[in-house]
Motif scaffolding. Structure first.
Motif, short mmCIF file in Angstrom:
data_model
loop_
_atom_site.label_atom_id
_atom_site.label_comp_id
_atom_site.label_asym_id
_atom_site.label_seq_id
_atom_site.Cartn_x
_atom_site.Cartn_y
_atom_site.Cartn_z
N MET A 270 0.61 -1.23 -0.14
CA MET A 270 -0.09 0.03 -0.12
C MET A 270 1.01 1.19 -0.06
SD MET A 270 -2.83 0.86 2.81
CE MET A 270 -4.20 1.89 2.26
N VAL A 271 0.50 2.20 -0.78
CA VAL A 271 1.35 3.48 -0.82
C VAL A 271 0.63 4.57 0.01
CG1 VAL A 271 2.09 5.12 -2.44
CG2 VAL A 271 1.72 2.96 -3.30
N THR A 272 1.77 4.97 0.92
CA THR A 272 1.06 5.90 2.09
C THR A 272 2.18 7.13 1.83
OG1 THR A 272 2.72 4.94 3.48
CG2 THR A 272 0.70 3.83 3.66
N ARG A 273 1.51 8.15 2.58
CA ARG A 273 2.41 9.41 2.40
C ARG A 273 3.79 9.15 2.95
NH1 ARG A 273 -0.25 14.51 5.19
NH2 ARG A 273 -1.99 13.69 4.24
N ARG A 274 3.82 8.62 4.37
CA ARG A 274 4.94 8.20 4.92
C ARG A 274 5.95 7.58 3.98
NH1 ARG A 274 4.98 5.94 10.56
NH2 ARG A 274 4.59 7.91 11.13
N ARG A 275 5.67 6.38 3.26
CA ARG A 275 6.48 6.05 2.41
C ARG A 275 6.89 6.67 1.21
NH1 ARG A 275 5.08 -0.13 0.28
NH2 ARG A 275 6.11 -0.57 2.44
N VAL A 276 6.02 7.53 0.73
CA VAL A 276 6.48 8.35 -0.52
C VAL A 276 7.31 9.38 0.00
CG1 VAL A 276 5.51 10.32 -2.06
CG2 VAL A 276 4.47 8.14 -1.99
N LEU A 277 7.16 10.06 1.18
CA LEU A 277 8.06 10.98 1.47
C LEU A 277 9.26 10.57 1.90
CD1 LEU A 277 5.79 13.19 3.88
CD2 LEU A 277 6.90 13.78 1.76
N GLY A 278 9.61 9.16 2.53
CA GLY A 278 10.81 8.30 2.91
C GLY A 278 11.54 8.32 1.54
#
Length: 125
Positions: free
Chosen positions: A1-9
């Motif tokens: 699942m793509v989350t905001r935390r993963r995208v920012l990281g």
């Protein structure tokens, strides 16, 4: 699942990797095509001689070693050892008593080959 935390990281990791690569390659990218250093040291040389057909120059420098050495206009990384002797990026294993002797030893090692970006001093040593 793509989350905001993963995208920012992932984005932050990419920025750090690109910035680090750029910083590491900066001396090679800014060197002139003629093979000379992009920005030479200022002031009177501590030594300036031709040894085995290579021009060796030494200047007082802001580097950690306090001395900046050029071989044919290209920087040679020098490091002072705890015992007061010197080593170069061309030969880590042979200590020399002075920066000039170290530069001569580096010329003996590299022969007619040119100094590459790997022999340039790295910040943070």
């Amino acid at each position: 699942m793509v989350t905001r935390r993963r995208v920012l990281g992932t984005g932050l990791t990419t920025v750090v990797a690109v910035a680090g690569t750029g910083a590491a390659l900066w001396p090679a990218l800014t060197a002139s095509a003629g093979g000379s250093a992009a920005a030479g040291p200022q002031g009177d040389p501590l030594f300036d001689e031709v040894y085995r057909g290579r021009r060796i120059q030494g200047f007082r420098g802001a580097e950690a070693a306090g001395v900046s050495v050029l071989v044919d206009g290209r920087p040679l990384g020098l490091m002072r050892r705890v015992d007061g002797t010197w080593i170069s990026m061309a030969n880590h294993y042979q200590p020399y008593p002075t920066p000039l002797a170290t530069a001569r030893g580096a010329v003996d090692i590299i022969g007619r080959a040119g100094l590459g970006a790997a022999a340039a001093p790295h910040e943070g040593h």
